[in-house]
Design a protein around this motif. Structure first.
Motif, PDB file in Angstrom:
ATOM      1  N   GLU A  76     -31.827 -51.675   4.892  1.00 26.03           N
ATOM      2  CA  GLU A  76     -31.914 -52.450   3.647  1.00 26.03           C
ATOM      3  C   GLU A  76     -30.613 -52.370   2.869  1.00 26.03           C
ATOM      4  O   GLU A  76     -30.129 -53.368   2.320  1.00 26.03           O
ATOM      5  CB  GLU A  76     -33.062 -51.923   2.799  1.00 26.03           C
ATOM      6  N   GLU A  77     -30.017 -51.181   2.821  1.00 22.49           N
ATOM      7  CA  GLU A  77     -28.745 -51.014   2.106  1.00 22.49           C
ATOM      8  C   GLU A  77     -27.650 -51.859   2.748  1.00 22.49           C
ATOM      9  O   GLU A  77     -26.874 -52.510   2.055  1.00 22.49           O
ATOM     10  CB  GLU A  77     -28.344 -49.544   2.107  1.00 22.49           C
ATOM     11  N   LYS A  78     -27.605 -51.859   4.076  1.00 20.32           N
ATOM     12  CA  LYS A  78     -26.604 -52.682   4.775  1.00 20.32           C
ATOM     13  C   LYS A  78     -26.835 -54.156   4.482  1.00 20.32           C
ATOM     14  O   LYS A  78     -25.893 -54.918   4.284  1.00 20.32           O
ATOM     15  CB  LYS A  78     -26.671 -52.429   6.276  1.00 20.32           C
TER      16      LYS A  78
ATOM     17  N   ASP B 103     -34.403 -47.753   4.990  1.00 17.06           N
ATOM     18  CA  ASP B 103     -33.554 -47.677   3.800  1.00 17.06           C
ATOM     19  C   ASP B 103     -32.103 -47.996   4.136  1.00 17.06           C
ATOM     20  O   ASP B 103     -31.432 -48.720   3.400  1.00 17.06           O
ATOM     21  CB  ASP B 103     -33.636 -46.300   3.157  1.00 17.06           C
TER      22      ASP B 103
ATOM     23  N   ARG C 227     -28.306 -55.479   1.839  1.00 18.75           N
ATOM     24  CA  ARG C 227     -27.972 -55.758   0.436  1.00 18.75           C
ATOM     25  C   ARG C 227     -26.460 -55.871   0.237  1.00 18.75           C
ATOM     26  O   ARG C 227     -25.984 -56.793  -0.419  1.00 18.75           O
ATOM     27  CB  ARG C 227     -28.522 -54.664  -0.477  1.00 18.75           C
ATOM     28  N   ASN C 228     -25.746 -54.928   0.803  1.00 13.48           N
ATOM     29  CA  ASN C 228     -24.288 -54.927   0.615  1.00 13.48           C
ATOM     30  C   ASN C 228     -23.588 -55.991   1.447  1.00 13.48           C
ATOM     31  O   ASN C 228     -22.682 -56.666   0.961  1.00 13.48           O
ATOM     32  CB  ASN C 228     -23.703 -53.552   0.951  1.00 13.48           C
TER      33      ASN C 228
END
Length: 92
Positions: A68-70, A65, A72-73
């Protein structure tokens, strides 16, 4: 007796000179004290930064997670089947 007094005054003067103007004198001590205070501040800032980096590393190790967040951003990752919308502020 005058010689003893003269010798003592001479020794006292030499000690005072070393105290105020010699190596490791009072001004040197004050300068080192300021440098230590600056270094302590820098060290505390670096410790805080290191703790944040350690937390990020732990997040990345624990699961996908955070990765994935890194992605996406930072990289603009879009999953298959998702629609990406970019909302731009209006120019005035």
């Amino acid at each position: 007796m005058k010689w003893v007094t003269a010798i003592l005054i001479c020794l006292f003067s030499m000690l005072q000179y070393r105290l105020w103007f010699g190596k490791n004198s009072v001004p040197d001590f004050m300068l080192k004290k300021e440098q230590v205070a600056i270094q302590v501040t820098q060290n505390s800032n670096l410790k805080q930064r290191n703790s944040l980096l350690k937390a990020d590393i732990q997040d990345l190790k624990m699961g996908l997670d955070a990765a994935e967040e890194k992605a996406r951003n930072g990289l603009g990752l879009i999953k298959q089947g998702e629609t990406f919308y970019r909302i731009l502020p209006s120019e005035q």
